[in-house]
Motif scaffolding. Structure first.
Motif, PDB file in Angstrom:
ATOM      1  N   GLU A   5       0.526  -0.731  -5.834  1.00  0.00           N
ATOM      2  CA  GLU A   5      -0.027  -1.895  -5.167  1.00  0.00           C
ATOM      3  C   GLU A   5      -0.463  -1.558  -3.750  1.00  0.00           C
ATOM      4  OE1 GLU A   5       1.939  -5.862  -6.080  1.00  0.00           O
ATOM      5  OE2 GLU A   5       3.463  -4.437  -6.725  1.00  0.00           O
ATOM      6  N   GLU A   6       0.236  -0.654  -3.089  1.00  0.00           N
ATOM      7  CA  GLU A   6      -0.132  -0.277  -1.737  1.00  0.00           C
ATOM      8  C   GLU A   6      -1.486   0.412  -1.695  1.00  0.00           C
ATOM      9  OE1 GLU A   6       3.103   2.100  -0.435  1.00  0.00           O
ATOM     10  OE2 GLU A   6       4.337   0.406   0.193  1.00  0.00           O
ATOM     11  N   SER A   7      -1.941   0.952  -2.814  1.00  0.00           N
ATOM     12  CA  SER A   7      -3.241   1.617  -2.851  1.00  0.00           C
ATOM     13  C   SER A   7      -4.389   0.630  -2.990  1.00  0.00           C
ATOM     14  CB  SER A   7      -3.279   2.628  -4.012  1.00  0.00           C
ATOM     15  OG  SER A   7      -3.112   1.970  -5.249  1.00  0.00           O
ATOM     16  N   VAL A   8      -4.098  -0.655  -3.098  1.00  0.00           N
ATOM     17  CA  VAL A   8      -5.117  -1.700  -3.143  1.00  0.00           C
ATOM     18  C   VAL A   8      -5.152  -2.373  -1.775  1.00  0.00           C
ATOM     19  CG1 VAL A   8      -5.898  -3.821  -4.276  1.00  0.00           C
ATOM     20  CG2 VAL A   8      -4.686  -2.075  -5.596  1.00  0.00           C
ATOM     21  N   VAL A   9      -6.283  -2.267  -1.075  1.00  0.00           N
ATOM     22  CA  VAL A   9      -6.369  -2.776   0.290  1.00  0.00           C
ATOM     23  C   VAL A   9      -7.701  -3.483   0.515  1.00  0.00           C
ATOM     24  CG1 VAL A   9      -4.867  -0.962   1.213  1.00  0.00           C
ATOM     25  CG2 VAL A   9      -7.346  -0.621   1.162  1.00  0.00           C
ATOM     26  N   ARG A  10      -7.719  -4.338   1.512  1.00  0.00           N
ATOM     27  CA  ARG A  10      -8.965  -4.952   1.954  1.00  0.00           C
ATOM     28  C   ARG A  10      -9.762  -3.940   2.792  1.00  0.00           C
ATOM     29  NH1 ARG A  10      -5.608  -9.662   2.988  1.00  0.00           N
ATOM     30  NH2 ARG A  10      -6.191 -11.379   1.607  1.00  0.00           N
ATOM     31  N   ARG A  11     -11.066  -4.038   2.677  1.00  0.00           N
ATOM     32  CA  ARG A  11     -11.920  -3.189   3.507  1.00  0.00           C
ATOM     33  C   ARG A  11     -11.646  -3.444   4.993  1.00  0.00           C
ATOM     34  NH1 ARG A  11     -17.160  -0.691   3.246  1.00  0.00           N
ATOM     35  NH2 ARG A  11     -17.211  -1.109   1.001  1.00  0.00           N
ATOM     36  N   SER A  12     -11.402  -4.714   5.340  1.00  0.00           N
ATOM     37  CA  SER A  12     -11.163  -5.061   6.739  1.00  0.00           C
ATOM     38  C   SER A  12      -9.912  -4.370   7.282  1.00  0.00           C
ATOM     39  CB  SER A  12     -11.034  -6.577   6.899  1.00  0.00           C
ATOM     40  OG  SER A  12      -9.964  -7.069   6.103  1.00  0.00           O
ATOM     41  N   THR A  13      -8.928  -4.150   6.425  1.00  0.00           N
ATOM     42  CA  THR A  13      -7.711  -3.444   6.847  1.00  0.00           C
ATOM     43  C   THR A  13      -8.028  -1.997   7.205  1.00  0.00           C
ATOM     44  OG1 THR A  13      -6.348  -4.855   5.423  1.00  0.00           O
ATOM     45  CG2 THR A  13      -5.377  -2.779   6.149  1.00  0.00           C
TER      46      THR A  13
END
Length: 298
Positions: A5-13
């Motif tokens: 799950e940590e490998s899924v991120v928002r582009r803004s992050t």
């Protein structure tokens, strides 16, 4: 949160962490190490995303006030009978958000009070069931979907009926017809429960809770107890569900380490003393051993 799950991120992050649009775009090329799952949401790995990664991406795309409903909500709460490639998301009616890729966005003025399951906000089973059933056209699949969460102990028929009444009435005629067809008479008989309450008045026991869904500590559904003594983990069944599920339900409760008392309708009506004795013995036995780690949704 798991590593996946940590490998899924928002582009803004990523932007806030110092990445540029160019560096992100470069890594998201077809042969790159990253990929875009949804607008503004990236998977920092190559290869197909896992189910959890898809769900996490859907929530990041939809925002903090979004709630997963439908089949994926039911799966998250232990009902694995059905599968789908779609993630059905509820957002407040005031939001302007479009469905994209595998995410189906529904704006609603009746946002449910979500349950948090492994970090994801999901709709309670009765809401998720009706939301899913509205989108199924095949009558046999719709019928199976309506019955499955009840038999699994995730919700009651009364909760499903209340959810239909509370929501928009358009398109509910088929749901009402199917529920009356497959679930009548009601799973919980008012008459049987009144007999059971008469028995409890004669028993040297504290009052129980009625029609209680019981789950394992991990959130897996065990079943619905017609009567439930939470302090000791005692379930009493006097026939509020179809006969074919009685043995399966008893096995589920006993396998979870719970005491389970089964009373027939005939015993409930005409052999009150024997039922009282059986309940008292079961309660005493349950009280004399550690309570199993289960949770009741009262």
């Amino acid at each position: 949160m798991t590593e996946n799950e940590e490998s899924v991120v928002r582009r803004s992050t990523l932007m806030a962490a110092g990445h540029s649009n160019y560096s992100v775009a470069l890594r998201c090329r077809p042969d790159g190490p990253w990929q875009q799952l949804l607008p503004g949401v990236l998977l920092l790995k190559s290869g197909p995303p896992t189910r959890r990664q898809r769900l996490k991406a859907a929530v990041l795309y939809a925002g903090q006030d979004a709630v997963i409903t439908g089949i994926e909500s039911l799966r998250s709460q232990g009902l694995y009978t059905f599968d789908t490639d779609e993630v059905h998301i509820l957002v407040p009616a005031s939001r302007r958000l479009s469905s994209r890729e595998y995410v189906q966005v529904e704006r609603t003025s009746r946002m449910p009070r979500p349950r948090l399951v492994k970090g994801l906000a999901v709709a309670p089973p009765h809401r998720a069931t009706i939301d899913a059933a509205r989108r199924i056209r095949d009558p046999s699949e719709r019928r199976a979907l309506l019955f499955a969460p009840i038999e699994a102990g995730l919700c009651t028929i009364e909760q499903l009926r209340a959810e239909i009444d509370a929501g928009a009435q358009r398109g509910t005629a088929l749901l009402r017809e199917l529920m009356n067809e497959i679930l009548a008479p009601p799973l919980t008989s008012t008459v049987q429960q009144s007999w059971a309450k008469r028995v409890i008045k004669e028993a040297p026991l504290p009052p129980p809770e009625w029609d209680v869904p019981v789950h394992t500590a991990a959130g897996q559904a065990i079943g619905i107890a017609d009567a439930w003594w939470d302090s000791v983990g005692l379930a009493w069944d006097f026939g509020n569900q179809r006969d074919r599920s009685i043995r399966r339900r008893e096995e589920a409760f006993t396998n979870a380490g719970l005491h389970f008392v089964r009373t027939t309708v005939a015993e409930l009506r005409s052999n009150v003393d024997a039922v009282v004795l059986a309940l008292a013995r079961a309660y005493l036995n349950a009280a004399n051993r550690p309570r199993p780690p289960v949770q009741a949704l009262t």
